[in-house]
Design a protein around this motif. Structure first.
Motif, PDB file in Angstrom:
ATOM      1  N   HIS A   1       1.106   4.335  -2.845  1.00 30.60           N
ATOM      2  CA  HIS A   1       0.955   5.727  -2.448  1.00 30.60           C
ATOM      3  C   HIS A   1       2.153   6.553  -2.922  1.00 30.60           C
ATOM      4  O   HIS A   1       1.994   7.681  -3.409  1.00 30.60           O
ATOM      5  CB  HIS A   1       0.797   5.820  -0.926  1.00 30.60           C
ATOM      6  CG  HIS A   1       0.643   7.232  -0.436  1.00 30.60           C
ATOM      7  ND1 HIS A   1      -0.437   8.007  -0.755  1.00 30.60           N
ATOM      8  CD2 HIS A   1       1.456   7.999   0.341  1.00 30.60           C
ATOM      9  CE1 HIS A   1      -0.292   9.190  -0.204  1.00 30.60           C
ATOM     10  NE2 HIS A   1       0.850   9.209   0.483  1.00 30.60           N
ATOM     11  N   THR A   2       3.342   6.007  -2.814  1.00 35.51           N
ATOM     12  CA  THR A   2       4.556   6.701  -3.254  1.00 35.51           C
ATOM     13  C   THR A   2       4.527   6.925  -4.762  1.00 35.51           C
ATOM     14  O   THR A   2       4.875   8.015  -5.243  1.00 35.51           O
ATOM     15  CB  THR A   2       5.807   5.885  -2.868  1.00 35.51           C
ATOM     16  OG1 THR A   2       5.781   5.628  -1.466  1.00 35.51           O
ATOM     17  CG2 THR A   2       7.072   6.612  -3.236  1.00 35.51           C
TER      18      THR A   2
ATOM     19  N   MET B   1       0.825  -1.189   0.000  1.00 36.39           N
ATOM     20  CA  MET B   1       0.000   0.000   0.000  1.00 36.39           C
ATOM     21  C   MET B   1       0.868   1.251   0.000  1.00 36.39           C
ATOM     22  O   MET B   1       0.572   2.209  -0.666  1.00 36.39           O
ATOM     23  CB  MET B   1      -0.917  -0.042   1.219  1.00 36.39           C
ATOM     24  CG  MET B   1      -1.839   1.117   1.293  1.00 36.39           C
ATOM     25  SD  MET B   1      -3.322   0.751   0.379  1.00 36.39           S
ATOM     26  CE  MET B   1      -4.415   1.875   1.114  1.00 36.39           C
ATOM     27  N   SER B   2       1.961   1.220   0.717  1.00 37.50           N
ATOM     28  CA  SER B   2       2.858   2.350   0.801  1.00 37.50           C
ATOM     29  C   SER B   2       3.536   2.611  -0.541  1.00 37.50           C
ATOM     30  O   SER B   2       3.737   3.771  -0.918  1.00 37.50           O
ATOM     31  CB  SER B   2       3.906   2.096   1.883  1.00 37.50           C
ATOM     32  OG  SER B   2       4.846   3.126   1.876  1.00 37.50           O
ATOM     33  N   THR B   3       3.903   1.541  -1.241  1.00 37.10           N
ATOM     34  CA  THR B   3       4.545   1.688  -2.548  1.00 37.10           C
ATOM     35  C   THR B   3       3.594   2.345  -3.544  1.00 37.10           C
ATOM     36  O   THR B   3       3.988   3.243  -4.298  1.00 37.10           O
ATOM     37  CB  THR B   3       4.998   0.314  -3.081  1.00 37.10           C
ATOM     38  OG1 THR B   3       5.807  -0.319  -2.091  1.00 37.10           O
ATOM     39  CG2 THR B   3       5.775   0.457  -4.355  1.00 37.10           C
TER      40      THR B   3
ATOM     41  N   THR C   1       1.910   9.602  -5.620  1.00 39.74           N
ATOM     42  CA  THR C   1       2.390  10.921  -5.209  1.00 39.74           C
ATOM     43  C   THR C   1       3.438  11.437  -6.194  1.00 39.74           C
ATOM     44  O   THR C   1       3.415  12.604  -6.590  1.00 39.74           O
ATOM     45  CB  THR C   1       2.976  10.863  -3.789  1.00 39.74           C
ATOM     46  OG1 THR C   1       1.973  10.361  -2.908  1.00 39.74           O
ATOM     47  CG2 THR C   1       3.429  12.227  -3.318  1.00 39.74           C
TER      48      THR C   1
END
Length: 102
Positions: A5-6, A1-3, A9
């Motif tokens: 989002h990155t 999920m963080s990847t 962005t």
């Protein structure tokens, strides 16, 4: 999920710095020497509507005769097909007018 989002962005930051491009959209213009084509198309449209109108009138006569003889079940297609033809002619003419810019 963080990847994810990155990545989103970074893509958003990149697109924020891309300059907007104004794509030209010129008006359609008929080429010189092709005026006869629009005349022929207008004649074809007129002929098509005349044939459809005549077909509806003849269809009405045939319907009256069919009901008199007790064959009323054949009456509806005699009017529906010419009306469908009128719809196709009108739609085709409108479509060409839209594409040609008229």
């Amino acid at each position: 999920m963080s990847t994810l989002h990155t990545i989103l962005t970074a893509a958003n930051d990149f697109l924020a710095h891309v300059p907007a491009v104004d794509i030209p959209n010129p008006n359609p213009q008929q080429p010189p020497g092709t005026g006869g084509i629009t005349t022929i198309m207008a004649w074809l449209k007129w002929i098509g509507y005349a044939v459809v109108g005549g077909s509806i009138i003849v269809g009405g006569i045939l319907i009256a005769l069919s009901f008199r003889r007790g064959e009323g079940h054949d009456a509806l297609p005699k009017i529906l097909w010419p009306m469908a033809g009128a719809i196709v002619i009108g739609a085709g003419a409108a479509w060409i007018g839209t594409i040609a810019g008229g």
